[in-house]
Motif scaffolding. Structure first.
Motif, PDB file in Angstrom:
ATOM      1  N   GLY A  76       0.805  -1.223   0.000  1.00 29.33           N
ATOM      2  CA  GLY A  76       0.000   0.000   0.000  1.00 29.33           C
ATOM      3  C   GLY A  76       0.830   1.260   0.000  1.00 29.33           C
ATOM      4  O   GLY A  76       2.043   1.242  -0.172  1.00 29.33           O
ATOM      5  N   ASP A  77       0.135   2.405   0.223  1.00 35.24           N
ATOM      6  CA  ASP A  77       0.828   3.695   0.190  1.00 35.24           C
ATOM      7  C   ASP A  77       0.595   4.514   1.455  1.00 35.24           C
ATOM      8  O   ASP A  77       0.849   5.724   1.483  1.00 35.24           O
ATOM      9  CB  ASP A  77       0.388   4.497  -1.037  1.00 35.24           C
ATOM     10  N   VAL A  78       0.093   3.854   2.500  1.00 37.56           N
ATOM     11  CA  VAL A  78      -0.164   4.548   3.764  1.00 37.56           C
ATOM     12  C   VAL A  78       0.745   3.974   4.853  1.00 37.56           C
ATOM     13  O   VAL A  78       0.764   2.766   5.083  1.00 37.56           O
ATOM     14  CB  VAL A  78      -1.640   4.413   4.192  1.00 37.56           C
ATOM     15  N   ALA A  79       1.494   4.838   5.519  1.00 35.99           N
ATOM     16  CA  ALA A  79       2.399   4.401   6.583  1.00 35.99           C
ATOM     17  C   ALA A  79       1.607   3.939   7.798  1.00 35.99           C
ATOM     18  O   ALA A  79       0.552   4.500   8.112  1.00 35.99           O
ATOM     19  CB  ALA A  79       3.345   5.530   6.969  1.00 35.99           C
ATOM     20  N   THR A  80       2.110   2.931   8.475  1.00 38.27           N
ATOM     21  CA  THR A  80       1.457   2.399   9.681  1.00 38.27           C
ATOM     22  C   THR A  80       2.138   2.879  10.951  1.00 38.27           C
ATOM     23  O   THR A  80       1.477   3.247  11.921  1.00 38.27           O
ATOM     24  CB  THR A  80       1.474   0.855   9.652  1.00 38.27           C
ATOM     25  N   TYR A  81       3.485   2.876  10.947  1.00 31.02           N
ATOM     26  CA  TYR A  81       4.225   3.179  12.163  1.00 31.02           C
ATOM     27  C   TYR A  81       5.073   4.453  12.048  1.00 31.02           C
ATOM     28  O   TYR A  81       5.289   5.147  13.035  1.00 31.02           O
ATOM     29  CB  TYR A  81       5.155   2.012  12.521  1.00 31.02           C
ATOM     30  N   ARG A  82       5.533   4.754  10.853  1.00 28.02           N
ATOM     31  CA  ARG A  82       6.424   5.896  10.653  1.00 28.02           C
ATOM     32  C   ARG A  82       5.679   6.995   9.897  1.00 28.02           C
ATOM     33  O   ARG A  82       4.544   6.823   9.461  1.00 28.02           O
ATOM     34  CB  ARG A  82       7.652   5.455   9.871  1.00 28.02           C
ATOM     35  N   GLU A  83       6.382   8.098   9.692  1.00 30.89           N
ATOM     36  CA  GLU A  83       5.752   9.221   8.994  1.00 30.89           C
ATOM     37  C   GLU A  83       5.622   8.984   7.494  1.00 30.89           C
ATOM     38  O   GLU A  83       4.885   9.695   6.815  1.00 30.89           O
ATOM     39  CB  GLU A  83       6.553  10.515   9.245  1.00 30.89           C
ATOM     40  N   SER A  84       6.341   7.974   6.978  1.00 29.61           N
ATOM     41  CA  SER A  84       6.319   7.735   5.535  1.00 29.61           C
ATOM     42  C   SER A  84       6.408   6.242   5.254  1.00 29.61           C
ATOM     43  O   SER A  84       7.186   5.520   5.886  1.00 29.61           O
ATOM     44  CB  SER A  84       7.507   8.457   4.873  1.00 29.61           C
ATOM     45  N   VAL A  85       5.631   5.768   4.276  1.00 30.23           N
ATOM     46  CA  VAL A  85       5.695   4.368   3.880  1.00 30.23           C
ATOM     47  C   VAL A  85       7.042   4.067   3.223  1.00 30.23           C
ATOM     48  O   VAL A  85       7.543   2.932   3.280  1.00 30.23           O
ATOM     49  CB  VAL A  85       4.524   4.016   2.938  1.00 30.23           C
ATOM     50  N   PHE A  86       7.656   5.099   2.620  1.00 18.72           N
ATOM     51  CA  PHE A  86       8.969   4.910   2.007  1.00 18.72           C
ATOM     52  C   PHE A  86      10.031   4.640   3.071  1.00 18.72           C
ATOM     53  O   PHE A  86      10.932   3.817   2.877  1.00 18.72           O
ATOM     54  CB  PHE A  86       9.343   6.140   1.173  1.00 18.72           C
ATOM     55  N   LEU A  87       9.923   5.337   4.194  1.00 13.69           N
ATOM     56  CA  LEU A  87      10.844   5.109   5.299  1.00 13.69           C
ATOM     57  C   LEU A  87      10.645   3.714   5.880  1.00 13.69           C
ATOM     58  O   LEU A  87      11.610   3.008   6.181  1.00 13.69           O
ATOM     59  CB  LEU A  87      10.640   6.175   6.388  1.00 13.69           C
ATOM     60  N   GLU A  88       9.397   3.313   6.018  1.00 17.55           N
ATOM     61  CA  GLU A  88       9.107   1.976   6.543  1.00 17.55           C
ATOM     62  C   GLU A  88       9.736   0.906   5.655  1.00 17.55           C
ATOM     63  O   GLU A  88      10.336  -0.061   6.143  1.00 17.55           O
ATOM     64  CB  GLU A  88       7.596   1.758   6.645  1.00 17.55           C
ATOM     65  N   ALA A 141      12.259   1.287   3.598  1.00 15.65           N
ATOM     66  CA  ALA A 141      13.720   1.382   3.656  1.00 15.65           C
ATOM     67  C   ALA A 141      14.264   0.649   4.883  1.00 15.65           C
ATOM     68  O   ALA A 141      15.280  -0.058   4.808  1.00 15.65           O
ATOM     69  CB  ALA A 141      14.152   2.849   3.670  1.00 15.65           C
ATOM     70  N   ILE A 142      13.573   0.814   6.014  1.00 12.69           N
ATOM     71  CA  ILE A 142      14.003   0.143   7.237  1.00 12.69           C
ATOM     72  C   ILE A 142      13.853  -1.369   7.104  1.00 12.69           C
ATOM     73  O   ILE A 142      14.755  -2.135   7.463  1.00 12.69           O
ATOM     74  CB  ILE A 142      13.199   0.666   8.448  1.00 12.69           C
ATOM     75  N   ILE A 147      15.983  -6.889   6.034  1.00 11.14           N
ATOM     76  CA  ILE A 147      16.067  -8.041   5.131  1.00 11.14           C
ATOM     77  C   ILE A 147      17.524  -8.373   4.853  1.00 11.14           C
ATOM     78  O   ILE A 147      17.939  -9.536   4.890  1.00 11.14           O
ATOM     79  CB  ILE A 147      15.308  -7.762   3.815  1.00 11.14           C
ATOM     80  N   ARG A 148      18.314  -7.362   4.576  1.00  7.44           N
ATOM     81  CA  ARG A 148      19.735  -7.590   4.301  1.00  7.44           C
ATOM     82  C   ARG A 148      20.424  -8.213   5.519  1.00  7.44           C
ATOM     83  O   ARG A 148      21.212  -9.155   5.381  1.00  7.44           O
ATOM     84  CB  ARG A 148      20.421  -6.279   3.896  1.00  7.44           C
ATOM     85  N   LEU A 149      20.141  -7.692   6.688  1.00 10.11           N
ATOM     86  CA  LEU A 149      20.753  -8.257   7.896  1.00 10.11           C
ATOM     87  C   LEU A 149      20.302  -9.702   8.112  1.00 10.11           C
ATOM     88  O   LEU A 149      21.091 -10.561   8.533  1.00 10.11           O
ATOM     89  CB  LEU A 149      20.410  -7.405   9.118  1.00 10.11           C
ATOM     90  N   ALA A 150      19.023  -9.986   7.829  1.00 12.76           N
ATOM     91  CA  ALA A 150      18.503 -11.341   7.993  1.00 12.76           C
ATOM     92  C   ALA A 150      19.173 -12.314   7.028  1.00 12.76           C
ATOM     93  O   ALA A 150      19.186 -13.517   7.266  1.00 12.76           O
ATOM     94  CB  ALA A 150      16.993 -11.361   7.777  1.00 12.76           C
ATOM     95  N   ILE A 194      20.538   0.716  12.464  1.00 11.86           N
ATOM     96  CA  ILE A 194      19.954   1.260  11.237  1.00 11.86           C
ATOM     97  C   ILE A 194      19.709   2.740  11.515  1.00 11.86           C
ATOM     98  O   ILE A 194      18.740   3.114  12.177  1.00 11.86           O
ATOM     99  CB  ILE A 194      18.638   0.542  10.882  1.00 11.86           C
ATOM    100  N   LYS A 195      20.591   3.573  11.060  1.00 12.22           N
ATOM    101  CA  LYS A 195      20.630   4.966  11.496  1.00 12.22           C
ATOM    102  C   LYS A 195      19.317   5.710  11.275  1.00 12.22           C
ATOM    103  O   LYS A 195      18.840   6.447  12.144  1.00 12.22           O
ATOM    104  CB  LYS A 195      21.774   5.705  10.782  1.00 12.22           C
ATOM    105  N   PHE A 196      18.706   5.549  10.083  1.00 16.01           N
ATOM    106  CA  PHE A 196      17.504   6.327   9.806  1.00 16.01           C
ATOM    107  C   PHE A 196      16.259   5.744  10.473  1.00 16.01           C
ATOM    108  O   PHE A 196      15.172   6.276  10.351  1.00 16.01           O
ATOM    109  CB  PHE A 196      17.283   6.499   8.291  1.00 16.01           C
ATOM    110  N   ALA A 197      16.434   4.649  11.227  1.00 19.61           N
ATOM    111  CA  ALA A 197      15.333   4.108  12.031  1.00 19.61           C
ATOM    112  C   ALA A 197      15.418   4.595  13.476  1.00 19.61           C
ATOM    113  O   ALA A 197      14.458   4.477  14.239  1.00 19.61           O
ATOM    114  CB  ALA A 197      15.351   2.580  12.011  1.00 19.61           C
TER     115      ALA A 197
END
Length: 537
Positions: free
Chosen positions: A48-60, A62-63, A68-71, A107-110
């Motif tokens: 979707g295009d609505v953020a659930t926890y952060r101010e932006s779905v793009f930030l969500e 990215a985090i 995923i990379r760490l996993a 994760i700095k931006f988180a």
């Protein structure tokens, strides 16, 4: 050290588990060598295009992408340059790939850039006549504005006296949760106020990552590499720590666990408490031989975070930490004797075990390390409901002692060693002290170095409560501790020396050249903790 979120299935826990699940699912499904699916995964996890926890779905996204990379055991990428999420996956897919340091990552931006340490006046202030906060402040940092107390942060020395005398509890102490949880004082703020880890201090206990409410700290996983080994047709054997009881629901039935591991592709499963028995016997022998004639006291060796901290901060007494190999390593060496070509996977509660498995001076024989939380994600990906499994009939491993299984709970290691000593010396008075949490472990070592604990056996546990409180656990600490104690009572024998495998201890502890293992792994552990660029410098 805070454990307020432990055992609570939060939105953050859901995100972690979802990442593990999706990485597992796609790892099992994609055998063609095409890893483009990795780039699509954040959109599946955060639709979707609505953020659930952060101010932006793009930030969500990215985090989640960084998680995923760490996993997958990959390094963080950041957002300061264009890069595909799948970059480097082909190398990570190799079963022999190990963690590229650092293991624990911010994760700095988180990061929420939480305040490190400050006292602030809340709306609960009543502007009372007594003004005790102002009167007790030694630096004159408190004044009143609009009949409300105000603290000048430039003058405040963080003594906390104002908070202690406020009759309304209106003055609150704000601290960074990850820093409070860190017993090594390894977490501070960067120039933007975001958390940063001093890898020269960090011992990878993982308490910061389970206490960060923003999910900004995560460790690397080997889920992807384990699955690649399974898909390649390797013999993959799990060695499971006794804290597994109750982690996946139910009462910790061994037969259900065997069926679950089989469904995931594992070819076998053994009990790490077996190695705990061997460890207890070896530490008992060491204590009788060395204390107090050769060393004034002896610390247990099974917790790698405690062991590294003790040797790193008290190098003059590094020889006082037992050289006995850990239960993980001893169990793996036993498995290796019967299955020389197998891939061995330690499954347990501990983040620090991931680095212990990599140490070079003491070959652990462990190829991969997974936490219980990572295992839960794998089970979820394969639609395995542990509680509904029929099991294959065996209700117990029927190998280890009650004392060996009790290693998982604080105080259990020392108790097992004492019982092993009493097997041959029933009237011997063995003095014991133990500490939980690295802050308390440090205090214990300081006292021991000053001579307070001469002749003592010291048990150190980095996680408050013991292994049952490790960073990779799923259940409330007290609940798991109770479950382990009940499970221990089912053991076929009570004390470690009763285990027939203990006669192999002296063979297992020798390296390829016939020398006893060198337990001093401080230098290499510190190197493994550093970021890649520092490690190469």
């Amino acid at each position: 050290m805070s454990n307020s979120m432990r055992g609570v299935y939060t939105s953050l826990a859901q995100i972690r588990r979802t990442v593990f699940r999706e990485v597992t699912r796609l790892a099992y499904e994609s055998q063609s060598g095409d890893y483009g699916w990795v780039d699509e995964l954040p959109y599946e996890i955060i639709p979707g295009d609505v953020a659930t926890y952060r101010e932006s779905v793009f930030l969500e996204r990215a985090i989640v992408g960084e998680r995923i990379r760490l996993a997958m055991g990959l390094p963080l990428q950041g957002v300061d340059k264009p890069a595909k999420l799948s970059e480097g996956v082909a190398e990570a897919a190799k079963p022999e790939t190990y963690y590229q340091p650092p293991l624990i990552n911010v994760i700095k931006f988180a990061c929420n850039a939480c305040e490190e340490n400050s006292y602030k006046v809340s709306d609960a202030c009543q502007g009372c006549l007594a003004h005790p906060c102002r009167e007790i402040c030694p630096k004159g940092a408190i004044t009143f504005k609009d009949k409300k107390a105000y603290i000048d942060q430039e003058k405040c020395i963080k003594c906390g006296r104002c908070a202690s005398v406020c009759p309304y509890g209106a003055i609150q102490h704000h601290e960074r949760p990850c820093a409070v949880a860190c017993g090594m004082n390894a977490i501070s703020s960067d120039e933007q106020g975001r958390a940063q880890i001093d890898y020269n201090k960090c011992v990878s206990c993982g308490q910061c990552l389970v206490n960060c409410p923003f999910g900004a700290i995560a460790d690397k996983s080997q889920i992807f590499q384990v699955i690649q080994a399974i898909l390649a047709g390797e013999e993959v054997i799990a060695e499971v720590a006794p804290a597994f009881v109750g982690q996946f629901g139910g009462k910790g039935n061994v037969d259900k666990l065997r069926e679950a591991f089989k469904a995931l592709g594992f070819t076998g499963m053994e009990e790490v408490a077996l190695g705990a028995d061997l460890c207890a016997v070896q530490e008992a022998e060491d204590f009788l031989e060395e204390v107090p004639d050769k060393i004034p006291f002896m610390g247990t060796s099974c917790c790698p975070a405690w062991s590294v901290m003790a040797k790193m901060e008290f190098p003059e007494r590094a020889d006082c930490v037992s050289m006995a190999l850990t239960p993980m390593t001893l169990t793996a060496r036993l498995i290796r004797k019967q299955h020389p070509n197998a891939k061995i996977v330690f499954v347990g509660p501990c983040s620090a075990k991931k680095l212990e498995a990599q140490r070079r001076s003491v070959k652990s024989e462990v190829d991969f390390v997974l936490t219980f939380e990572e295992m839960a994600g794998m089970m979820e990906a394969k639609d395995i409901d542990y509680t509904k499994l029929a099991g294959e009939g065996s209700s117990d491993f029927e190998v280890a002692s009650a004392d060996g299984r009790s290693f998982a709970v604080a105080g259990g290691v020392a108790n097992a060693v004492v019982n092993a000593i009493h097997r041959e010396h029933p009237d011997m008075d063995v003095k014991v002290t133990n500490a939980e949490g690295l802050d308390e472990c440090r205090k214990m070592m300081k006292a021991a170095v000053k001579g307070k604990y001469n002749g003592y056996l010291l048990e150190g546990m980095a996680c408050p409560g013991g292994c049952v409180a490790g960073a990779g656990t799923l259940q409330p600490i007290n609940k798991t501790a109770g479950a382990v104690k009940l499970y221990s009572k089912k053991a076929p024998i009570k004390t470690a020396p009763e285990n027939a495998y203990c006669e192999l201890i002296h063979d297992l502890e020798r390296d390829a050249d016939g020398h006893r293992a060198d337990a001093d792994v401080v230098a290499e552990s510190a190197e493994a903790l550093k970021p890649a660029e520092d490690a190469e410098a």
